[in-house]
Design an enzyme around this catalytic site. Structure first.
Site, PDB file in Angstrom:
ATOM      1  N   ASN A  11       0.891  -1.261   0.107  1.00  0.00           N
ATOM      2  CA  ASN A  11      -0.091   0.046   0.099  1.00  0.00           C
ATOM      3  C   ASN A  11       0.952   1.193  -0.023  1.00  0.00           C
ATOM      4  O   ASN A  11       1.504   1.451   1.056  1.00  0.00           O
ATOM      5  CB  ASN A  11      -0.905   0.033   1.061  1.00  0.00           C
ATOM      6  CG  ASN A  11      -1.941   0.866   1.386  1.00  0.00           C
ATOM      7  OD1 ASN A  11      -2.444   1.347   2.392  1.00  0.00           O
ATOM      8  ND2 ASN A  11      -2.345   1.448  -0.005  1.00  0.00           N
ATOM      9  N   ASN A  62      -6.351  10.161  -0.494  1.00  0.00           N
ATOM     10  CA  ASN A  62      -6.502   8.887  -1.306  1.00  0.00           C
ATOM     11  C   ASN A  62      -6.255   9.477  -2.869  1.00  0.00           C
ATOM     12  O   ASN A  62      -5.969  10.591  -3.150  1.00  0.00           O
ATOM     13  CB  ASN A  62      -7.871   8.305  -1.461  1.00  0.00           C
ATOM     14  CG  ASN A  62      -8.160   7.848  -0.169  1.00  0.00           C
ATOM     15  OD1 ASN A  62      -7.904   6.939   0.553  1.00  0.00           O
ATOM     16  ND2 ASN A  62      -9.498   8.310   0.552  1.00  0.00           N
ATOM     17  N   CYS A  71      -5.139   6.126   8.336  1.00  0.00           N
ATOM     18  CA  CYS A  71      -4.434   4.797   7.194  1.00  0.00           C
ATOM     19  C   CYS A  71      -3.327   4.218   8.168  1.00  0.00           C
ATOM     20  O   CYS A  71      -2.430   4.787   8.498  1.00  0.00           O
ATOM     21  CB  CYS A  71      -3.762   5.900   6.288  1.00  0.00           C
ATOM     22  SG  CYS A  71      -3.032   4.924   4.871  1.00  0.00           S
ATOM     23  N   GLY A  72      -3.715   2.947   8.205  1.00  0.00           N
ATOM     24  CA  GLY A  72      -3.007   2.145   8.958  1.00  0.00           C
ATOM     25  C   GLY A  72      -1.462   1.781   8.328  1.00  0.00           C
ATOM     26  O   GLY A  72      -0.633   2.058   8.905  1.00  0.00           O
ATOM     27  N   ASN A  73      -1.623   1.558   7.266  1.00  0.00           N
ATOM     28  CA  ASN A  73      -0.179   1.126   6.553  1.00  0.00           C
ATOM     29  C   ASN A  73       0.652   2.671   6.345  1.00  0.00           C
ATOM     30  O   ASN A  73       1.647   2.660   6.589  1.00  0.00           O
ATOM     31  CB  ASN A  73      -0.451   0.593   5.014  1.00  0.00           C
ATOM     32  CG  ASN A  73      -0.871  -0.879   5.176  1.00  0.00           C
ATOM     33  OD1 ASN A  73      -0.404  -1.446   5.861  1.00  0.00           O
ATOM     34  ND2 ASN A  73      -1.913  -1.134   4.461  1.00  0.00           N
ATOM     35  N   HIS A 162     -15.797   0.906   7.359  1.00  0.00           N
ATOM     36  CA  HIS A 162     -15.344  -0.362   6.605  1.00  0.00           C
ATOM     37  C   HIS A 162     -16.691  -1.074   6.537  1.00  0.00           C
ATOM     38  O   HIS A 162     -17.396  -1.093   7.809  1.00  0.00           O
ATOM     39  CB  HIS A 162     -14.300  -0.863   7.475  1.00  0.00           C
ATOM     40  CG  HIS A 162     -13.206  -0.320   7.087  1.00  0.00           C
ATOM     41  ND1 HIS A 162     -12.085  -0.607   5.988  1.00  0.00           N
ATOM     42  CD2 HIS A 162     -12.586   0.814   8.160  1.00  0.00           C
ATOM     43  CE1 HIS A 162     -11.072   0.000   6.651  1.00  0.00           C
ATOM     44  NE2 HIS A 162     -11.300   0.963   7.530  1.00  0.00           N
ATOM     45  N   GLU A 211     -10.495   0.125  -1.492  1.00  0.00           N
ATOM     46  CA  GLU A 211     -10.768   1.348  -0.798  1.00  0.00           C
ATOM     47  C   GLU A 211     -11.383   2.565  -1.244  1.00  0.00           C
ATOM     48  O   GLU A 211     -11.425   2.860  -2.367  1.00  0.00           O
ATOM     49  CB  GLU A 211      -9.344   1.678  -0.816  1.00  0.00           C
ATOM     50  CG  GLU A 211      -8.406   0.851   0.427  1.00  0.00           C
ATOM     51  CD  GLU A 211      -7.370   1.480   0.897  1.00  0.00           C
ATOM     52  OE1 GLU A 211      -7.197   2.769   0.876  1.00  0.00           O
ATOM     53  OE2 GLU A 211      -6.083   1.102   1.061  1.00  0.00           O
ATOM     54  N   ARG A 212     -12.244   3.169  -0.393  1.00  0.00           N
ATOM     55  CA  ARG A 212     -12.845   4.410  -0.567  1.00  0.00           C
ATOM     56  C   ARG A 212     -11.734   5.446  -1.201  1.00  0.00           C
ATOM     57  O   ARG A 212     -10.542   5.644  -0.525  1.00  0.00           O
ATOM     58  CB  ARG A 212     -13.408   5.038   0.587  1.00  0.00           C
ATOM     59  CG  ARG A 212     -13.994   6.306   0.716  1.00  0.00           C
ATOM     60  CD  ARG A 212     -14.533   6.923   1.656  1.00  0.00           C
ATOM     61  NE  ARG A 212     -13.787   6.975   2.786  1.00  0.00           N
ATOM     62  CZ  ARG A 212     -13.905   7.745   3.809  1.00  0.00           C
ATOM     63  NH1 ARG A 212     -15.164   8.081   4.051  1.00  0.00           N
ATOM     64  NH2 ARG A 212     -12.986   7.658   4.727  1.00  0.00           N
ATOM     65  N   CYS A 220      -4.736  -2.730   3.342  1.00  0.00           N
ATOM     66  CA  CYS A 220      -5.328  -1.761   3.897  1.00  0.00           C
ATOM     67  C   CYS A 220      -5.149  -2.000   5.403  1.00  0.00           C
ATOM     68  O   CYS A 220      -5.707  -2.855   5.906  1.00  0.00           O
ATOM     69  CB  CYS A 220      -6.739  -1.466   3.399  1.00  0.00           C
ATOM     70  SG  CYS A 220      -7.754  -0.375   4.496  1.00  0.00           S
ATOM     71  N   THR A 222      -6.180  -0.202   8.295  1.00  0.00           N
ATOM     72  CA  THR A 222      -7.586   0.439   9.005  1.00  0.00           C
ATOM     73  C   THR A 222      -8.468  -1.136   8.511  1.00  0.00           C
ATOM     74  O   THR A 222      -9.199  -1.635   9.559  1.00  0.00           O
ATOM     75  CB  THR A 222      -7.991   1.363   8.850  1.00  0.00           C
ATOM     76  OG1 THR A 222      -8.129   1.792   7.294  1.00  0.00           O
ATOM     77  CG2 THR A 222      -7.448   2.391   9.358  1.00  0.00           C
ATOM     78  N   GLY A 223      -8.596  -1.401   7.330  1.00  0.00           N
ATOM     79  CA  GLY A 223      -9.341  -2.571   6.728  1.00  0.00           C
ATOM     80  C   GLY A 223      -8.846  -3.794   7.404  1.00  0.00           C
ATOM     81  O   GLY A 223      -9.997  -4.744   8.088  1.00  0.00           O
TER      82      GLY A 223
HETATM   83  N1  LIG Z   1      -9.283   4.744   1.805  1.00  0.00           N
HETATM   84  C1  LIG Z   1      -9.232   5.014   3.201  1.00  0.00           C
HETATM   85  C2  LIG Z   1      -7.871   5.692   3.767  1.00  0.00           C
HETATM   86  C3  LIG Z   1      -6.739   4.673   3.618  1.00  0.00           C
HETATM   87  C4  LIG Z   1      -6.816   3.520   4.340  1.00  0.00           C
HETATM   88  C5  LIG Z   1      -5.701   2.260   4.068  1.00  0.00           C
HETATM   89  N2  LIG Z   1      -4.847   2.508   2.897  1.00  0.00           N
HETATM   90  C6  LIG Z   1      -5.155   1.859   5.324  1.00  0.00           C
HETATM   91  O1  LIG Z   1      -3.861   1.597   5.416  1.00  0.00           O
HETATM   92  O2  LIG Z   1      -5.693   2.080   6.410  1.00  0.00           O
HETATM   93  C7  LIG Z   1     -10.260   5.897   3.491  1.00  0.00           C
HETATM   94  O3  LIG Z   1     -10.638   6.740   2.561  1.00  0.00           O
HETATM   95  O4  LIG Z   1     -10.839   5.814   4.548  1.00  0.00           O
END
Ligand SMILES: N[C@H](CCC[C@H](N)C(=O)O)C(=O)O
Length: 282
Positions: A11, A62, A71-73, A162, A211-212, A220, A222-223
């Site tokens: 990511n 994004n 954003c976790g990563n 999520h 991802e949004r 992801c 957070t995912g």
């Molecule tokens: N697309 C996500 C942000 C990036 C999250 C993802 N890259 C991670 O590592 O958590 C959002 O708009 O909420």
């Protein structure tokens, strides 16, 4: 604009040291630098900024220029970036985000940050806080009609929203078709990040993510946290033990400490290259 290209299990984002630079229109810069043909190529842009309440601040965008709350990563790479650029000189650091201050522990080997453990905070399960439209207080294993197909979803926020759903074979999923249907579904007023999960065993999950604002990414963070929480709530994994979440780009270790009600994510952070880009064409 000077930048550092970094990735957390694939990511990948463009990182800018905003202790030294100012970015006037980060959304436009995110769209430009993320383009894999006309720009640098990334899942988005992350600004590392001074903060009055933490060692630094993460401001994340994004690929489509939309701002993400967490954003976790990305935050693992922010920690490495801050250490490598002399912004911090310690192993335990704080990073302020749009979803509050996060606490991180850097694992340093031979003077270099190899992996990072992040206290991701408490999961948010109240439907209207996520937000998800529902007549229920929480959305746990609830049916959702997505363009005529019924999916059972569990909704979790890790500071960003999520929807987690389970299936037997995530590899065969036509995510380019289904992902946008979830992302733009009427029940998600702020859009949604969607995780498609296969349960391998009670301590191992496999997932893909749409991802949004960025589409399918290799990982992801957070995912992965949302998936571990949802899987615990659905009785699919053991409680209070680290869960291995296997993503296209690599693995993350996620622990939801139920007594603390805190989620911990541990994973790598990698610098790919440094560079400079001319923004005058934006
Ligand atoms: N697309 C996500 C942000 C990036 C999250 C993802 N890259 C991670 O590592 O958590 C959002 O708009 O909420």
């Amino acid at each position: 604009m000077k930048f550092t290209k970094m990735q957390g299990i694939g990511n990948d984002y463009v990182y800018v040291n905003c202790f030294e630079e100012t970015i006037a229109d980060p959304s436009a810069v995110a769209r430009f630098v993320s383009d894999r043909h006309f720009g640098i190529g990334s899942d988005g842009l992350i600004l590392v900024k001074p903060s009055d309440v933490a060692d630094c601040e993460m401001d994340m965008y994004n690929l489509d220029g939309s701002q993400g709350a967490m954003c976790g990563n990305g935050i693992r790479c922010v920690a490495k970036f801050a250490y490598d650029h002399g912004i911090v000189h310690k192993k335990n650091i704080t990073v302020n985000t749009k979803s509050g201050i996060k606490y991180l522990d850097l694992d340093i080997k031979d003077g270099k940050v190899s992996s990072v453990k992040v206290n991701m905070g408490s999961p948010i399960l109240t439907a209207k806080m996520i937000p998800v439209v529902s007549d229920k207080e929480q959305v746990i294993n609830q049916p959702l009609d997505v363009n005529g197909t019924i999916w059972n979803i569990t909704a979790v926020s890790m500071g960003n929203p999520h929807a987690v759903t389970y299936m037997e074979d995530v590899n065969s999923l036509d995510i380019e078709k289904v992902g946008p249907m979830f992302e733009n579904h009427i029940n998600f007023p702020d859009r949604i990040n969607t995780e498609f999960v296969k349960v391998i065993d009670r301590r191992t999950l496999q997932m893909r993510v749409w991802e949004r604002g960025s589409g399918e990414t290799l990982a992801c963070g957070t995912g992965a946290c949302a998936v571990a929480v949802a899987s615990t709530l659905n009785g699919l994994v053991d409680e209070d033990v680290p869960i291995t979440v296997k993503l296209l780009g690599g693995d993350l270790q996620i622990l939801w400490n139920r007594q603390e009600n805190l989620v911990y994510m541990t994973g790598p952070a990698t610098t790919v290259f440094e560079g400079e880009i001319d923004l005058s064409s934006i």
